[in-house]
Write a protein that holds these residues in place. Structure first.
Motif, PDB file in Angstrom:
ATOM      1  N   GLY A   1       0.824  -1.202   0.000  1.00 22.34           N
ATOM      2  CA  GLY A   1       0.000   0.000   0.000  1.00 22.34           C
ATOM      3  C   GLY A   1       0.857   1.249   0.000  1.00 22.34           C
ATOM      4  N   SER A   2       0.194   2.382   0.109  1.00 23.29           N
ATOM      5  CA  SER A   2       0.886   3.671   0.038  1.00 23.29           C
ATOM      6  C   SER A   2       1.861   3.872   1.193  1.00 23.29           C
ATOM      7  CB  SER A   2      -0.116   4.821  -0.015  1.00 23.29           C
ATOM      8  OG  SER A   2      -0.964   4.800   1.126  1.00 23.29           O
ATOM      9  N   ARG A   3       1.523   3.367   2.359  1.00 18.57           N
ATOM     10  CA  ARG A   3       2.430   3.504   3.514  1.00 18.57           C
ATOM     11  C   ARG A   3       3.748   2.769   3.270  1.00 18.57           C
ATOM     12  NH1 ARG A   3      -1.399   2.838   8.913  1.00 18.57           N
ATOM     13  NH2 ARG A   3      -2.629   4.754   8.577  1.00 18.57           N
TER      14      ARG A   3
ATOM     15  N   LYS B   1       1.268  12.275  -6.015  1.00 19.87           N
ATOM     16  CA  LYS B   1       0.203  13.053  -6.650  1.00 19.87           C
ATOM     17  C   LYS B   1       0.243  12.904  -8.170  1.00 19.87           C
ATOM     18  CE  LYS B   1      -1.638  17.660  -7.408  1.00 19.87           C
ATOM     19  NZ  LYS B   1      -1.356  19.068  -7.375  1.00 19.87           N
TER      20      LYS B   1
ATOM     21  N   PHE C   1      -2.710  10.064  -6.103  1.00 20.24           N
ATOM     22  CA  PHE C   1      -3.185  10.014  -4.724  1.00 20.24           C
ATOM     23  C   PHE C   1      -3.709  11.372  -4.282  1.00 20.24           C
ATOM     24  CE2 PHE C   1      -0.065   6.420  -3.316  1.00 20.24           C
ATOM     25  CZ  PHE C   1      -0.774   5.509  -4.066  1.00 20.24           C
TER      26      PHE C   1
ATOM     27  N   ASP D   1      -4.983  13.539   1.478  1.00 22.02           N
ATOM     28  CA  ASP D   1      -5.089  12.791   2.730  1.00 22.02           C
ATOM     29  C   ASP D   1      -4.348  11.455   2.655  1.00 22.02           C
ATOM     30  OD1 ASP D   1      -7.047  11.828   0.950  1.00 22.02           O
ATOM     31  OD2 ASP D   1      -8.428  11.273   2.578  1.00 22.02           O
ATOM     32  N   THR D   2      -4.342  10.826   1.494  1.00 20.52           N
ATOM     33  CA  THR D   2      -3.610   9.569   1.313  1.00 20.52           C
ATOM     34  C   THR D   2      -2.105   9.818   1.380  1.00 20.52           C
ATOM     35  OG1 THR D   2      -5.382   8.693  -0.062  1.00 20.52           O
ATOM     36  CG2 THR D   2      -3.237   7.611  -0.249  1.00 20.52           C
TER      37      THR D   2
ATOM     38  N   ASP E   1      -1.158  10.560   5.035  1.00 11.70           N
ATOM     39  CA  ASP E   1      -1.185   9.319   5.808  1.00 11.70           C
ATOM     40  C   ASP E   1       0.052   8.464   5.505  1.00 11.70           C
ATOM     41  OD1 ASP E   1      -2.922   7.168   7.379  1.00 11.70           O
ATOM     42  OD2 ASP E   1      -2.105   6.178   5.573  1.00 11.70           O
ATOM     43  N   ALA E   2       0.370   8.316   4.234  1.00 12.43           N
ATOM     44  CA  ALA E   2       1.520   7.485   3.844  1.00 12.43           C
ATOM     45  C   ALA E   2       2.825   8.059   4.384  1.00 12.43           C
ATOM     46  CB  ALA E   2       1.587   7.370   2.321  1.00 12.43           C
TER      47      ALA E   2
END
Length: 182
Positions: free
Chosen positions: A123-125, A147, A152, A155-156, A159-160
């Motif tokens: 995932g993005s994290r 981006k 993304f 907020d994503t 968070d990541a």
């Protein structure tokens, strides 16, 4: 027969170069690796075949050297190279990111896109963490790649960067400001 003879000729050349380097006759393994990668690629071999041939020779010394040779001497895309390093050699995602960044000197946008498209990250994290720890990326570089390359939302990205790369809130805010409107 012609194709088989051509392949044998290419691999005989590879073996000759490898033996010459191993015996100290030739001391420019990088040039030989470039030559062999170009010759095999020009013959129409897949990036997987070139990766195997170079890695199983003494012509490249590490993942960075291999990524650089593949990028500069074959027609492989960044994604193709990432897939070859993973599927052919079993390299971990962090090693692939490092090799693409510091070996092939590729942009963070290209690396982020290749790792995301390959599904090598959960995932993005995880992607933010790998880019932050194993490449030359700044927080702004990662935010921009997330981006512009991956689409993304803010907020994503926040968070990541916060929970994946463990970046400070201030650094995240600065990075989001630097990439512009969402």
């Amino acid at each position: 027969d012609t194709i088989s003879n051509s392949w044998n000729s290419i691999f005989d050349t590879l073996e000759d170069w490898t033996n010459a380097i191993g015996n100290g006759i030739v001391d420019f393994a990088g040039d030989a690796a470039d030559f062999v990668a170009t010759a095999i690629n020009d013959f129409g071999a897949s990036v997987n075949a070139v990766t195997d041939a170079l890695w199983n020779s003494d012509l490249v010394t590490n993942a960075r050297d291999l990524a650089n040779t593949l990028w500069n001497n074959t027609t492989a895309s960044v994604s193709n190279i990432a897939h070859a390093l993973k599927s052919q050699l079993g390299f971990a995602t962090d090693t692939i990111a490092d090799a693409l960044s510091y070996g092939a000197n590729l942009s963070i946008n290209s690396i982020a896109d290749a790792l995301w498209d390959s599904a090598f990250v959960a995932g993005s994290r995880e992607l933010a963490d790998i880019l932050w720890q194993y490449t030359s990326a700044s927080v702004e570089n990662i935010a921009h790649a997330f981006k512009s390359q991956l689409g993304f939302a803010a907020d994503t990205i926040a968070d990541a960067l916060r929970y994946g790369a463990n970046v400070s809130v201030d650094a995240i805010n600065d990075a989001l400001d630097s990439v512009g409107d969402f």
